[in-house]
Write a protein that holds these residues in place. Structure first.
Motif, PDB file in Angstrom:
ATOM      1  N   UNK A   1      18.249  11.761   3.140  1.00  0.00           N
ATOM      2  CA  UNK A   1      17.823  11.062   1.927  1.00  0.00           C
ATOM      3  C   UNK A   1      17.493  12.016   0.778  1.00  0.00           C
ATOM      4  N   UNK A   2      17.526  13.330   1.065  1.00  0.00           N
ATOM      5  CA  UNK A   2      17.210  14.352   0.053  1.00  0.00           C
ATOM      6  C   UNK A   2      15.847  14.091  -0.582  1.00  0.00           C
ATOM      7  N   UNK A   3      14.897  13.759   0.267  1.00  0.00           N
ATOM      8  CA  UNK A   3      13.540  13.453  -0.170  1.00  0.00           C
ATOM      9  C   UNK A   3      12.563  14.279   0.654  1.00  0.00           C
ATOM     10  N   UNK A   4      11.580  14.825   0.006  1.00  0.00           N
ATOM     11  CA  UNK A   4      10.571  15.613   0.725  1.00  0.00           C
ATOM     12  C   UNK A   4       9.419  14.718   1.155  1.00  0.00           C
ATOM     13  N   UNK A   5       8.874  15.049   2.310  1.00  0.00           N
ATOM     14  CA  UNK A   5       7.661  14.383   2.775  1.00  0.00           C
ATOM     15  C   UNK A   5       6.887  15.369   3.627  1.00  0.00           C
ATOM     16  N   UNK A   6       5.627  15.127   3.751  1.00  0.00           N
ATOM     17  CA  UNK A   6       4.808  15.948   4.627  1.00  0.00           C
ATOM     18  C   UNK A   6       4.482  15.128   5.861  1.00  0.00           C
ATOM     19  N   UNK A   7       4.536  15.759   6.996  1.00  0.00           N
ATOM     20  CA  UNK A   7       4.177  15.083   8.237  1.00  0.00           C
ATOM     21  C   UNK A   7       2.719  15.382   8.472  1.00  0.00           C
ATOM     22  N   UNK A   8       1.898  14.392   8.270  1.00  0.00           N
ATOM     23  CA  UNK A   8       0.482  14.660   8.404  1.00  0.00           C
ATOM     24  C   UNK A   8      -0.340  13.401   8.398  1.00  0.00           C
ATOM     25  N   UNK A   9      -1.273  13.345   7.477  1.00  0.00           N
ATOM     26  CA  UNK A   9      -2.352  12.386   7.554  1.00  0.00           C
ATOM     27  C   UNK A   9      -1.998  10.958   7.191  1.00  0.00           C
ATOM     28  N   UNK A  10      -0.959  10.717   6.451  1.00  0.00           N
ATOM     29  CA  UNK A  10      -0.717   9.379   5.927  1.00  0.00           C
ATOM     30  C   UNK A  10       0.260   8.594   6.790  1.00  0.00           C
ATOM     31  N   UNK A  11      -0.295   7.767   7.672  1.00  0.00           N
ATOM     32  CA  UNK A  11       0.577   6.989   8.559  1.00  0.00           C
ATOM     33  C   UNK A  11       1.366   5.936   7.791  1.00  0.00           C
ATOM     34  N   UNK A  12       0.863   5.505   6.628  1.00  0.00           N
ATOM     35  CA  UNK A  12       1.640   4.570   5.799  1.00  0.00           C
ATOM     36  C   UNK A  12       2.893   5.260   5.274  1.00  0.00           C
ATOM     37  N   UNK A  13       2.772   6.524   4.867  1.00  0.00           N
ATOM     38  CA  UNK A  13       3.942   7.275   4.402  1.00  0.00           C
ATOM     39  C   UNK A  13       4.960   7.437   5.529  1.00  0.00           C
ATOM     40  N   UNK A  14       4.465   7.698   6.724  1.00  0.00           N
ATOM     41  CA  UNK A  14       5.356   7.867   7.869  1.00  0.00           C
ATOM     42  C   UNK A  14       6.075   6.552   8.176  1.00  0.00           C
TER      43      UNK A  14
ATOM     44  N   UNK B   1       1.065  -0.761   9.962  1.00  0.00           N
ATOM     45  CA  UNK B   1       2.269  -1.575  10.087  1.00  0.00           C
ATOM     46  C   UNK B   1       2.702  -1.944   8.670  1.00  0.00           C
ATOM     47  N   UNK B   2       3.992  -1.729   8.383  1.00  0.00           N
ATOM     48  CA  UNK B   2       4.540  -2.083   7.070  1.00  0.00           C
ATOM     49  C   UNK B   2       5.688  -3.060   7.249  1.00  0.00           C
ATOM     50  N   UNK B   3       6.015  -3.780   6.181  1.00  0.00           N
ATOM     51  CA  UNK B   3       7.171  -4.672   6.227  1.00  0.00           C
ATOM     52  C   UNK B   3       8.429  -3.904   5.833  1.00  0.00           C
ATOM     53  N   UNK B   4       9.540  -4.603   5.759  1.00  0.00           N
ATOM     54  CA  UNK B   4      10.838  -3.999   5.464  1.00  0.00           C
ATOM     55  C   UNK B   4      10.853  -3.214   4.156  1.00  0.00           C
ATOM     56  N   UNK B   5      10.064  -3.651   3.192  1.00  0.00           N
ATOM     57  CA  UNK B   5      10.019  -2.994   1.874  1.00  0.00           C
ATOM     58  C   UNK B   5       8.901  -1.962   1.759  1.00  0.00           C
ATOM     59  N   UNK B   6       8.186  -1.728   2.859  1.00  0.00           N
ATOM     60  CA  UNK B   6       7.138  -0.718   2.855  1.00  0.00           C
ATOM     61  C   UNK B   6       5.778  -1.220   2.432  1.00  0.00           C
TER      62      UNK B   6
END
Length: 165
Positions: free
Chosen positions: A136-149, A29-34
């Motif tokens: 957003x023209x940003x790359x991300x990987x869909x995988x192990x990091x739920x914080x990134x998601x 769980x993250x806040x509005x600013x991540x």
């Protein structure tokens, strides 16, 4: 008055025949600013058939410091309560976490029609990496990091919040 915006992402592993029954393995769980409010591994509640290691990064040795499902569920529910929930494919996260959240207080990037329509797929769920790249023209990987998601979902929501609200 609405609460704060919080982002949710859960990682599941497989139990049951063929590993087809998802069970909670990690909740973030993250806040509005991540900023991370909660990020923890969760002890499996059933015998694990598949750790889904290629996408989760987890294996049998990953759960040494994991907390119980009941503790994870209660902690996450308290963080979500009264707040506006942001995420991608939230129905999966809420299901594996075993909590409900009012639909009016949910912002799911997977079902936001303007995103799907802009990609020419109004009846399909589009993956978060595709949405992040397109809007957003940003790359991300869909995988192990739920914080990134969680952060990516929140960033995508915030970038279109006026249109959304």
């Amino acid at each position: 008055m609405p609460g704060e915006y919080v982002g949710l992402s859960c990682v599941s592993i497989g139990a049951g025949q063929g590993g087809s029954m998802p069970i909670l393995a990690r909740v973030t769980v993250v806040d509005r600013r991540g900023q991370v409010l909660m990020d923890t591994l969760v002890k499996p509640t059933a015998p694990v058939v598949s750790y889904r290691t290629s996408t989760t990064g987890l294996d049998a040795n990953s759960f040494g410091d994991a907390i119980s499902f009941v503790t994870a569920q209660a902690t996450a529910a308290k963080l979500l309560e009264g707040n506006i929930l942001v995420g991608h494919e939230l129905w999966k996260d809420l299901s594996v976490l075993g909590v409900s959240h009012p639909a009016v207080d949910t912002r799911d990037t997977a079902v936001f029609l303007p995103f799907r329509a802009a990609l020419g797929t109004p009846n399909a769920v589009v993956g978060l990496p595709t949405l992040i790249w397109h809007f957003m023209k940003r790359k991300m990987t869909m995988g192990t990091d739920s914080a990134e998601i969680s952060r990516a979902s929140m960033d995508l929501f915030r970038s279109h919040q006026k249109e959304w609200e």
